[in-house]
Design an enzyme around this catalytic site. Structure first.
Site, PDB file in Angstrom:
ATOM      1  N   ARG A   1       0.823  -1.209   0.000  1.00  0.00           N
ATOM      2  CA  ARG A   1       0.000   0.000   0.000  1.00  0.00           C
ATOM      3  C   ARG A   1       0.862   1.266   0.000  1.00  0.00           C
ATOM      4  NH1 ARG A   1      -2.702   3.373  -0.684  1.00  0.00           N
ATOM      5  NH2 ARG A   1      -4.479   4.110   0.508  1.00  0.00           N
ATOM      6  N   LYS A   2       2.191   1.097   0.177  1.00  0.00           N
ATOM      7  CA  LYS A   2       3.097   2.258   0.160  1.00  0.00           C
ATOM      8  C   LYS A   2       3.775   2.335  -1.211  1.00  0.00           C
ATOM      9  CE  LYS A   2       2.154   1.477   4.578  1.00  0.00           C
ATOM     10  NZ  LYS A   2       1.122   2.052   5.381  1.00  0.00           N
TER      11      LYS A   2
END
Ligand SMILES: *Cc1c(COP(=O)(O)O)cnc(C)c1O
Length: 374
Positions: free
Chosen positions: A178-179
């Site tokens: 998600r980063k």
């Protein structure tokens, strides 16, 4: 379905994992060291200690600073749950500071409002990649209280022209998909002090005095010792090999996200939404493009997200308020008006490197239609 994120991984990452697997070193080894060195070069930090996640990195960082039972750690409630959890892992008490209505970050004023003599550290979060005003925070906190940065989302963001990572004694990054930079799972703690870096390297490896790399390189038999309680918070060489390839793409990743974000801003301006933008002191990597629907209840926001999902666009709620989660019921009484408003009114739009123009336009159309309906 347009997803919220799709990691930008390709044949180079697959080859790196393949080579690591066939090298014979698959647990923490030379690739982890190489990734740490590359991370120092990318951030300007003196040391980097790779770990299994940002969550375990935050735990090690706070423990390494001596945070323990009876201590307070000031942090935002408006953050991913792992921020406050890391304080609890140390047996300490998270003391929640409210956030700024524009940046979603804690400020000098909101931190100063909750500081007590029991405060052992201040854990600030660069929320969704938006940099905190670190100089103002530093000036508002007593000199003996260290700042730890939860920079889980902030690789590629800058503060006063410098990359996030070398300002505070300890800064923690995540490589969750998600980063921006990802290797499946993983984290990195950048450290300015050599003794603290050495201690974190031992703590991540059961507090063992001799590392596998040292043993492997030594011509004499080495007997290790365990001087204190440690953990297994290691990263594997397979992850590090992927991370090295990913890190080399950081500038391109950041530029692309900023371009896509700018296009959202142009398309969504004048529609009554609060849109994210760079603060005066830095630049965001737009880990998330988080918009706010002023005056919406959480129920209305959820209905917007459901209508978007029905139309094939995966949005997400914005950042959560930790004190409103059942696991933190004993903190439910605290009043954090700006945090609570953000948590109710915000949502995150899809944003990923290989997003097409058609996908980007579709998100805008679907969001605007969902807003018109309610
Ligand atoms: C994602 C995230 C974490 C946790 O990162 P992991 O690597 O998944 O442990 C911690 N803090 C914040 C602010 C995050 O966004």
């Amino acid at each position: 379905m347009i997803p919220i994120i799709r990691p930008w991984l390709g044949p180079a990452e697959a080859q790196a994992a393949h080579d690591a697997i066939l090298s014979g070193w698959i647990a923490q080894g030379p690739k982890v060291r190489e990734f740490e060195a590359a991370f120092c070069a990318a951030t300007g930090a003196a040391h980097a200690v790779a770990v299994s996640s940002a969550t375990t990195g935050l735990h090690l960082a706070l423990h390494g600073l001596g945070v323990g039972p009876g201590d307070e750690v000031v942090c935002p409630s408006l953050s991913f749950i792992a921020t406050a959890n890391s304080v609890k892992y140390c047996g300490a008490v998270p003391v929640f500071a409210d956030v700024d209505p524009v940046t979603q970050n804690v400020t000098a004023a909101t931190v100063a409002a909750v500081l007590t003599s029991r405060c052992k550290a201040v854990l600030v979060v660069h929320q969704a990649g938006m940099p905190c005003d670190l100089d103002a925070l530093r000036a508002a906190i007593p000199a003996h209280v260290p700042i730890v940065e939860d920079a889980a989302c902030a690789i590629g963001s800058t503060y006063k022209g410098q990359p996030i990572g070398a300002f505070s004694p300890l800064v923690v990054f995540s490589f969750h998909p998600r980063k921006l930079v990802t290797c499946g799972e993983g984290g990195m703690v950048t450290v300015q002090d050599t003794a603290i870096a050495d201690r974190l390297r031992r703590l991540r490896q059961h507090a063992m005095t001799v590392s596998d790399v040292q043993r492997h390189a030594s011509a004499t038999f080495l007997l290790e010792q365990y001087d204190e309680l440690g953990w297994n918070h290691r990263m594997t060489d397979i992850q590090a090999a992927v991370g090295i390839v990913q890190l080399a793409k950081l500038a391109e990743m950041t530029a692309r996200r900023r371009d896509l974000a700018e296009r959202y801003t142009v398309a969504l301006q004048g529609r009554g939404l609060v849109l994210p933008h760079d603060p005066p002191w830095g630049t965001t990597n737009y880990q998330s493009y988080c918009v706010r629907v002023p005056g919406a209840t959480a129920g209305q926001r959820n209905a917007i997200l459901q209508r978007m999902l029905d139309a094939g666009v995966m949005g997400k709620r914005g950042i959560l308020c930790t004190h409103q989660e059942p696991a933190y019921a004993h903190h439910a009484h605290v009043a954090l008006p700006h945090s609570e408003a953000w948590a109710a009114e915000s949502l995150v739009l899809p944003l990923f490197h290989q997003m097409t123009d058609a996908e980007h336009e579709r998100v805008v159309d679907v969001l605007l239609a969902a807003l018109r309906q309610g």
